[in-house]
Motif scaffolding. Structure first.
Motif, PDB file in Angstrom:
ATOM      1  N   PHE A   1       3.265   1.705   3.437  1.00  0.00           N
ATOM      2  CA  PHE A   1       4.137   2.881   3.566  1.00  0.00           C
ATOM      3  C   PHE A   1       3.207   4.184   4.027  1.00  0.00           C
ATOM      4  O   PHE A   1       2.048   4.066   3.685  1.00  0.00           O
ATOM      5  CB  PHE A   1       4.670   3.384   2.262  1.00  0.00           C
ATOM      6  CG  PHE A   1       5.958   2.501   2.117  1.00  0.00           C
ATOM      7  CD1 PHE A   1       7.255   2.962   2.505  1.00  0.00           C
ATOM      8  CD2 PHE A   1       6.032   1.378   1.333  1.00  0.00           C
ATOM      9  CE1 PHE A   1       8.445   2.050   2.503  1.00  0.00           C
ATOM     10  CE2 PHE A   1       7.081   0.453   0.967  1.00  0.00           C
ATOM     11  CZ  PHE A   1       8.358   1.050   1.656  1.00  0.00           C
ATOM     12  N   LEU A   2       3.840   4.724   5.103  1.00  0.00           N
ATOM     13  CA  LEU A   2       3.301   6.199   5.915  1.00  0.00           C
ATOM     14  C   LEU A   2       4.373   6.896   5.708  1.00  0.00           C
ATOM     15  O   LEU A   2       5.507   6.657   5.758  1.00  0.00           O
ATOM     16  CB  LEU A   2       2.682   5.856   7.124  1.00  0.00           C
ATOM     17  CG  LEU A   2       1.437   4.762   7.272  1.00  0.00           C
ATOM     18  CD1 LEU A   2       1.254   4.695   8.703  1.00  0.00           C
ATOM     19  CD2 LEU A   2       0.348   5.432   6.519  1.00  0.00           C
ATOM     20  N   ASN A   3       4.251   8.332   5.700  1.00  0.00           N
ATOM     21  CA  ASN A   3       5.126   9.385   5.660  1.00  0.00           C
ATOM     22  C   ASN A   3       4.472  10.609   5.951  1.00  0.00           C
ATOM     23  O   ASN A   3       3.983  11.329   5.230  1.00  0.00           O
ATOM     24  CB  ASN A   3       5.697   9.601   4.331  1.00  0.00           C
ATOM     25  CG  ASN A   3       6.471  10.688   3.818  1.00  0.00           C
ATOM     26  OD1 ASN A   3       6.503  11.388   2.842  1.00  0.00           O
ATOM     27  ND2 ASN A   3       7.364  10.838   4.690  1.00  0.00           N
ATOM     28  N   TYR A   4       4.986  11.199   7.312  1.00  0.00           N
ATOM     29  CA  TYR A   4       4.814  12.104   7.846  1.00  0.00           C
ATOM     30  C   TYR A   4       5.982  12.972   8.489  1.00  0.00           C
ATOM     31  O   TYR A   4       6.368  11.916   9.529  1.00  0.00           O
ATOM     32  CB  TYR A   4       3.500  12.048   8.763  1.00  0.00           C
ATOM     33  CG  TYR A   4       2.297  11.931   7.798  1.00  0.00           C
ATOM     34  CD1 TYR A   4       1.682  12.698   7.127  1.00  0.00           C
ATOM     35  CD2 TYR A   4       1.726  10.665   7.707  1.00  0.00           C
ATOM     36  CE1 TYR A   4       0.657  12.533   6.396  1.00  0.00           C
ATOM     37  CE2 TYR A   4       0.754  10.335   7.038  1.00  0.00           C
ATOM     38  CZ  TYR A   4       0.166  11.228   6.459  1.00  0.00           C
ATOM     39  OH  TYR A   4      -1.305  11.119   5.351  1.00  0.00           O
TER      40      TYR A   4
ATOM     41  N   LEU B   1       0.779  -1.116   0.026  1.00  0.00           N
ATOM     42  CA  LEU B   1       0.087  -0.122   0.090  1.00  0.00           C
ATOM     43  C   LEU B   1       0.788   1.171  -0.043  1.00  0.00           C
ATOM     44  O   LEU B   1       1.725   1.475   0.765  1.00  0.00           O
ATOM     45  CB  LEU B   1      -0.980  -0.083   1.284  1.00  0.00           C
ATOM     46  CG  LEU B   1      -1.615  -1.031   1.431  1.00  0.00           C
ATOM     47  CD1 LEU B   1      -2.585  -1.157   2.723  1.00  0.00           C
ATOM     48  CD2 LEU B   1      -2.601  -1.390   0.168  1.00  0.00           C
ATOM     49  N   ILE B   2       0.560   2.167  -1.059  1.00  0.00           N
ATOM     50  CA  ILE B   2       1.542   3.235  -1.064  1.00  0.00           C
ATOM     51  C   ILE B   2       0.587   4.542  -1.193  1.00  0.00           C
ATOM     52  O   ILE B   2      -0.361   4.613  -1.706  1.00  0.00           O
ATOM     53  CB  ILE B   2       2.078   3.301  -2.740  1.00  0.00           C
ATOM     54  CG1 ILE B   2       2.866   2.033  -2.698  1.00  0.00           C
ATOM     55  CG2 ILE B   2       2.958   4.552  -2.599  1.00  0.00           C
ATOM     56  CD1 ILE B   2       4.173   1.785  -1.919  1.00  0.00           C
ATOM     57  N   PRO B   3       0.813   5.776  -0.257  1.00  0.00           N
ATOM     58  CA  PRO B   3       0.129   6.691  -0.447  1.00  0.00           C
ATOM     59  C   PRO B   3       0.347   7.403  -1.820  1.00  0.00           C
ATOM     60  O   PRO B   3       1.371   7.361  -2.342  1.00  0.00           O
ATOM     61  CB  PRO B   3       0.817   7.581   0.793  1.00  0.00           C
ATOM     62  CG  PRO B   3       1.851   6.836   1.344  1.00  0.00           C
ATOM     63  CD  PRO B   3       2.189   5.669   0.626  1.00  0.00           C
ATOM     64  N   ASP B   4      -0.690   8.077  -2.059  1.00  0.00           N
ATOM     65  CA  ASP B   4      -0.659   8.719  -3.550  1.00  0.00           C
ATOM     66  C   ASP B   4      -1.391  10.302  -3.282  1.00  0.00           C
ATOM     67  O   ASP B   4      -2.305  10.077  -2.915  1.00  0.00           O
ATOM     68  CB  ASP B   4      -1.689   8.005  -4.502  1.00  0.00           C
ATOM     69  CG  ASP B   4      -1.798   8.508  -5.891  1.00  0.00           C
ATOM     70  OD1 ASP B   4      -1.014   9.504  -5.980  1.00  0.00           O
ATOM     71  OD2 ASP B   4      -2.340   7.914  -6.882  1.00  0.00           O
ATOM     72  N   PRO B   5      -0.644  11.312  -3.249  1.00  0.00           N
ATOM     73  CA  PRO B   5       0.737  11.362  -3.909  1.00  0.00           C
ATOM     74  C   PRO B   5       1.796  10.867  -2.780  1.00  0.00           C
ATOM     75  O   PRO B   5       1.421  11.115  -1.575  1.00  0.00           O
ATOM     76  CB  PRO B   5       0.949  12.628  -4.469  1.00  0.00           C
ATOM     77  CG  PRO B   5       0.040  13.305  -3.477  1.00  0.00           C
ATOM     78  CD  PRO B   5      -1.223  12.520  -3.088  1.00  0.00           C
TER      79      PRO B   5
ATOM     80  N   ILE C   1       3.927  -2.168   8.623  1.00  0.00           N
ATOM     81  CA  ILE C   1       4.064  -0.557   8.419  1.00  0.00           C
ATOM     82  C   ILE C   1       5.588  -0.163   8.256  1.00  0.00           C
ATOM     83  O   ILE C   1       6.277  -0.582   9.234  1.00  0.00           O
ATOM     84  CB  ILE C   1       3.063   0.178   9.468  1.00  0.00           C
ATOM     85  CG1 ILE C   1       1.831  -0.299   9.915  1.00  0.00           C
ATOM     86  CG2 ILE C   1       3.416   1.688   9.002  1.00  0.00           C
ATOM     87  CD1 ILE C   1       1.235   0.479  11.035  1.00  0.00           C
ATOM     88  N   ALA C   2       5.861   0.664   7.294  1.00  0.00           N
ATOM     89  CA  ALA C   2       7.017   1.147   7.102  1.00  0.00           C
ATOM     90  C   ALA C   2       6.895   2.578   7.180  1.00  0.00           C
ATOM     91  O   ALA C   2       6.194   3.141   6.221  1.00  0.00           O
ATOM     92  CB  ALA C   2       7.929   0.952   6.060  1.00  0.00           C
ATOM     93  N   HIS C   3       7.016   3.663   8.080  1.00  0.00           N
ATOM     94  CA  HIS C   3       6.748   4.535   8.270  1.00  0.00           C
ATOM     95  C   HIS C   3       8.076   5.526   7.825  1.00  0.00           C
ATOM     96  O   HIS C   3       9.197   5.355   8.485  1.00  0.00           O
ATOM     97  CB  HIS C   3       6.379   5.157   9.631  1.00  0.00           C
ATOM     98  CG  HIS C   3       6.296   6.867   9.723  1.00  0.00           C
ATOM     99  ND1 HIS C   3       6.863   7.498  10.885  1.00  0.00           N
ATOM    100  CD2 HIS C   3       5.579   7.603   8.937  1.00  0.00           C
ATOM    101  CE1 HIS C   3       6.489   8.622  10.660  1.00  0.00           C
ATOM    102  NE2 HIS C   3       5.786   8.874   9.703  1.00  0.00           N
ATOM    103  N   ASP C   4       8.024   6.393   6.801  1.00  0.00           N
ATOM    104  CA  ASP C   4       9.118   7.095   6.489  1.00  0.00           C
ATOM    105  C   ASP C   4       9.319   8.446   7.180  1.00  0.00           C
ATOM    106  O   ASP C   4       8.107   9.588   6.876  1.00  0.00           O
ATOM    107  CB  ASP C   4       9.103   7.536   4.933  1.00  0.00           C
ATOM    108  CG  ASP C   4       9.982   8.248   4.413  1.00  0.00           C
ATOM    109  OD1 ASP C   4      11.292   8.659   5.016  1.00  0.00           O
ATOM    110  OD2 ASP C   4      10.400   8.315   3.362  1.00  0.00           O
ATOM    111  N   SER C   5      10.105   8.603   8.041  1.00  0.00           N
ATOM    112  CA  SER C   5      10.144   9.736   8.996  1.00  0.00           C
ATOM    113  C   SER C   5      11.308  10.882   8.810  1.00  0.00           C
ATOM    114  O   SER C   5      11.994  11.294   9.602  1.00  0.00           O
ATOM    115  CB  SER C   5      10.195   9.390  10.460  1.00  0.00           C
ATOM    116  OG  SER C   5       9.957  10.730  11.282  1.00  0.00           O
TER     117      SER C   5
END
Length: 387
Positions: free
Chosen positions: A172-175, A122-126, A203-207
């Motif tokens: 993926f999450l990214n915040y 699962l990829i956030p878009d954008p 979950i892989a959170h890109d911080s």
């Protein structure tokens, strides 16, 4: 004999910034004065105390030997200390930290380590294009999860189809977010951890932008959520946090099994980062972080300057609480791609089309704040004249 690329590579679109760099070089040769608000590469220098430590480490012959595959003890200990001090999260430096040659490398290798062909991610878009490209190279299938502008660019997790959730292995999450600059509070991570745990999805959170924040906002860690380590890891990077993009140093923390799985791949493909860089980076993480106040104030001021300048010509942008980017609406009826291409060719201003980050980026463009105030003001003038 001509080298033949694999099918994977043949089907892979070129990395956005590679094409952009080629266009920029062509215009430079033509004598065009370009203002580059495209790539997020800080113009501010690495703090001197980190450079001084690097020089000191270069004087020790033992530092020219191989690093251990998971990174030197000094760096892993510094990451562990940083999480305890900054997030009040205990991290086992031996089992829950993996040193990376920048988080971009780590993202690609984690996907390769975790998924099999046809697994869904699962990829956030954008979102950052590397997530999707990593899944492609690993033979998986990326499922785009729309980030809703009306919900502050957070995903509606409940809207993901049941059949997709059954097949998904990683999310993926990214915040703070690249490209939208969106931020979240800990309650979002609590809901995300509960949701993905229920469906058995890691979950892989890109911080990467966790230390680039403004006002009273402090970016939370997903690992602050009770039980998050059962299913989650978090990427961290010194690139934007300490103005160290070219140093290529980052880390992954969290779930022990995911860390171990990544190490299996990395130990067969690379020999970790140069030891003096790791040890200088350790000093950065162990510092009092006092330099961040002044550095973040620079980005905040630039953001305010550019937001106001764009607002004056009718272009709306996101509120600025974190990251080094503004996410702006394309004016008029042009597509994101057409707007950015014409702006480059006719005004000499480089911005990134929203579609570079996914289908749902249409109608937007990303502005990097990695140039001085005067150049931002000049860019806004040129955009006004162009329109």
């Amino acid at each position: 004999m001509k080298a033949v690329p694999s099918r994977n590579v043949q089907q892979m679109p070129p990395y956005l910034f590679s094409n952009l760099n080629r266009k920029k070089e062509t215009l430079k040769r033509q004598g065009v004065d370009m203002i580059d608000l495209g790539i997020g590469d800080p113009d501010l220098p690495t703090p001197p105390f980190i450079i001084d430590q690097l020089i000191k480490e270069l004087n020790h012959p033992d530092n020219f030997k191989y690093s251990t595959f998971n990174g030197c003890p000094e760096f892993r200990h510094a990451v562990s200390e940083f999480y305890l001090k900054h997030f009040h999260v205990k991290i086992d430096k031996d089992k829950e930290v993996q040193t990376l040659i920048g988080s971009k490398e780590g993202i690609a290798h984690l996907v390769q380590a975790m998924i099999d062909p046809d697994d869904i991610v699962l990829i956030p878009d954008p979102s950052y294009p590397v997530y999707k490209m990593a899944v492609h190279l690993a033979g998986g299938k990326a499922y785009p999860v729309r980030l809703d502008p009306d919900n502050d660019f957070k995903p509606d997790l409940e809207s993901i189809p049941h059949e997709i959730l059954q097949k998904a292995k990683l999310a993926f999450l990214n915040y703070p977010s690249n490209p939208t600059g969106a931020t979240v509070n800990i309650d979002f991570f609590e809901k995300a951890v509960a949701f993905f745990k229920k469906h058995g999805i890691y979950i892989a959170h890109d911080s990467a932008y966790n230390l680039v924040t403004f006002g009273n906002y402090q970016a939370p860690s997903i690992l602050q959520v009770d039980g998050a380590k059962d299913i989650a890891v978090e990427f961290g990077s010194l690139s934007k946090a300490f103005n160290m993009t070219g140093w290529r140093i980052g880390y992954l923390v969290g779930n022990e099994e995911m860390i171990k799985t990544l190490l299996t791949v990395k130990s067969n493909l690379d020999s970790c980062q140069f030891l003096p860089i790791q040890k200088a980076a350790a000093i950065a993480l162990k510092s009092d972080l006092s330099f961040l106040k002044e550095r973040n104030a620079v980005y905040e001021r630039r953001g305010q300057v550019m937001r106001q300048a764009l607002r004056n010509i009718g272009i709306e942008t996101n509120p600025l609480k974190g990251s080094i980017f503004l996410w702006a609406k394309v004016p008029g009826s042009m597509t994101s791609g057409a707007f950015c291409e014409r702006l480059l060719e006719e005004a000499g201003v480089v911005v990134t089309p929203g579609t570079a980050f996914g289908k749902n980026g249409e109608g937007y463009f990303r502005v990097s704040l990695s140039v001085p105030d005067k150049r931002l003001e000049e860019a806004a003038k040129r955009i006004k004249q162009f329109l």
